[in-house]
Design a protein around this motif. Structure first.
Motif, PDB file in Angstrom:
ATOM      1  N   MET A 210       0.842  -1.162   0.000  1.00  0.00           N
ATOM      2  CA  MET A 210       0.000   0.000   0.000  1.00  0.00           C
ATOM      3  C   MET A 210       0.894   1.233   0.000  1.00  0.00           C
ATOM      4  O   MET A 210       1.933   1.271   0.642  1.00  0.00           O
ATOM      5  CB  MET A 210      -0.923  -0.089   1.221  1.00  0.00           C
ATOM      6  N   SER A 211       0.462   2.235  -0.724  1.00  0.00           N
ATOM      7  CA  SER A 211       1.198   3.489  -0.799  1.00  0.00           C
ATOM      8  C   SER A 211       0.231   4.630  -0.551  1.00  0.00           C
ATOM      9  O   SER A 211      -0.857   4.647  -1.127  1.00  0.00           O
ATOM     10  CB  SER A 211       1.822   3.621  -2.194  1.00  0.00           C
ATOM     11  N   ALA A 212       0.610   5.549   0.315  1.00  0.00           N
ATOM     12  CA  ALA A 212      -0.256   6.684   0.622  1.00  0.00           C
ATOM     13  C   ALA A 212       0.566   7.856   1.128  1.00  0.00           C
ATOM     14  O   ALA A 212       1.581   7.674   1.801  1.00  0.00           O
ATOM     15  CB  ALA A 212      -1.298   6.301   1.660  1.00  0.00           C
TER      16      ALA A 212
ATOM     17  N   VAL B 151       3.785   4.337   3.457  1.00  0.00           N
ATOM     18  CA  VAL B 151       2.964   5.496   3.811  1.00  0.00           C
ATOM     19  C   VAL B 151       3.878   6.614   4.296  1.00  0.00           C
ATOM     20  O   VAL B 151       4.780   6.388   5.098  1.00  0.00           O
ATOM     21  CB  VAL B 151       1.932   5.144   4.909  1.00  0.00           C
TER      22      VAL B 151
ATOM     23  N   ASP C 152      -3.009  12.083  -0.464  1.00  0.00           N
ATOM     24  CA  ASP C 152      -4.049  11.073  -0.631  1.00  0.00           C
ATOM     25  C   ASP C 152      -5.080  11.143   0.490  1.00  0.00           C
ATOM     26  O   ASP C 152      -6.216  10.702   0.330  1.00  0.00           O
ATOM     27  CB  ASP C 152      -3.419   9.677  -0.638  1.00  0.00           C
TER      28      ASP C 152
ATOM     29  N   GLN D 260      -3.097   3.201  10.212  1.00  0.00           N
ATOM     30  CA  GLN D 260      -3.490   2.025   9.435  1.00  0.00           C
ATOM     31  C   GLN D 260      -4.870   2.236   8.808  1.00  0.00           C
ATOM     32  O   GLN D 260      -5.081   1.965   7.631  1.00  0.00           O
ATOM     33  CB  GLN D 260      -3.481   0.775  10.323  1.00  0.00           C
TER      34      GLN D 260
ATOM     35  N   SER E 223      -4.732   4.801   6.009  1.00  0.00           N
ATOM     36  CA  SER E 223      -4.077   4.187   4.850  1.00  0.00           C
ATOM     37  C   SER E 223      -5.030   3.253   4.114  1.00  0.00           C
ATOM     38  O   SER E 223      -5.065   3.232   2.879  1.00  0.00           O
ATOM     39  CB  SER E 223      -2.841   3.400   5.296  1.00  0.00           C
ATOM     40  N   GLU E 224      -5.803   2.498   4.846  1.00  0.00           N
ATOM     41  CA  GLU E 224      -6.777   1.596   4.236  1.00  0.00           C
ATOM     42  C   GLU E 224      -7.875   2.367   3.507  1.00  0.00           C
ATOM     43  O   GLU E 224      -8.360   1.923   2.463  1.00  0.00           O
ATOM     44  CB  GLU E 224      -7.375   0.662   5.289  1.00  0.00           C
TER      45      GLU E 224
ATOM     46  N   ALA F 168      -6.436   3.208   0.206  1.00  0.00           N
ATOM     47  CA  ALA F 168      -6.260   2.037  -0.652  1.00  0.00           C
ATOM     48  C   ALA F 168      -7.573   1.493  -1.191  1.00  0.00           C
ATOM     49  O   ALA F 168      -7.616   0.979  -2.304  1.00  0.00           O
ATOM     50  CB  ALA F 168      -5.527   0.937   0.125  1.00  0.00           C
ATOM     51  N   ALA F 169      -8.639   1.587  -0.422  1.00  0.00           N
ATOM     52  CA  ALA F 169      -9.931   1.038  -0.831  1.00  0.00           C
ATOM     53  C   ALA F 169     -11.046   2.014  -0.485  1.00  0.00           C
ATOM     54  O   ALA F 169     -11.870   1.742   0.388  1.00  0.00           O
ATOM     55  CB  ALA F 169     -10.151  -0.299  -0.152  1.00  0.00           C
TER      56      ALA F 169
END
Length: 189
Positions: A1-3, A33, A72, A175, A178-179, A182-183
């Motif tokens: 994951m990248s943020a 991240v 992001d 976390q 970041s999630e 990602a979604a």
């Protein structure tokens, strides 16, 4: 994951516990991240439509908008001043909400956390910030909460990054944010 997460700190004080909390977030970011602490909120003038025109806006406001647009997600750290968020944070939200419907926060995942001297850790300020951010068009992550009480005594001798409970809570916040990046369709407020 990248943020890439932009951290906005609602306290301008050099020794601010919320700033220290944001510094801790920079070091606790999960792999891939990046948490970037935004500097410059103090230089952004109070929002005024007379200086925010199609012809331009103050350079400091343009810079802040660009930083938020490139991120992001946004993570807001707020103390509690007289039962609400500080003026500098509200001002940043006002600038980032424009132009109406297409501001830098529109649709962007945003979480609000913080620490305050009181026994509830600034929950009133956090609630007010979430409300303003939602009206500004952000996708507020209401389920992300971290309100750390007793900041003046709790962090008198130690940095928040040395507090195991803070590290656990802040890691969970990072976390979750970041999630959400990602979604975005699956992780909702």
């Amino acid at each position: 994951m990248s943020a890439r997460i932009l951290a906005l700190v609602g306290s301008l004080r050099a020794g601010s516990h919320n700033r220290q909390l944001a510094e801790a977030a920079v070091g606790l970011a999960p792999e891939g991240v990046t948490v970037e602490l935004y500097e410059g909120l103090a230089e952004v003038p109070f929002y005024n439509e007379d200086i925010d025109t199609e012809a331009g806006a103050p350079e400091t406001a343009v810079k802040m908008r660009a930083a938020a647009a490139e991120a992001d997600a946004v993570l807001v750290f707020t103390p509690e001043y007289n039962g609400t968020m500080p003026a500098v944070l509200k001002n940043a939200i006002d600038w980032l909400s424009r132009p109406y419907g297409a501001g830098a926060l529109t649709g962007k995942p945003v979480a609000v956390i913080g620490t305050a001297f009181g026994q509830y850790g600034g929950v009133w300020a956090q609630t007010e910030a979430r409300k303003a951010l939602g009206v500004a068009g952000a996708r507020v992550l209401d389920s992300v909460e971290l309100a750390i009480p007793g900041s003046v005594t709790r962090f008198a001798e130690a940095h928040p990054s040395e507090d195991a409970e803070v590290i656990t809570g802040l890691s969970a916040v990072l976390q979750h944010v970041s999630e959400a990046v990602a979604a975005p369709a699956e992780v909702t407020a």
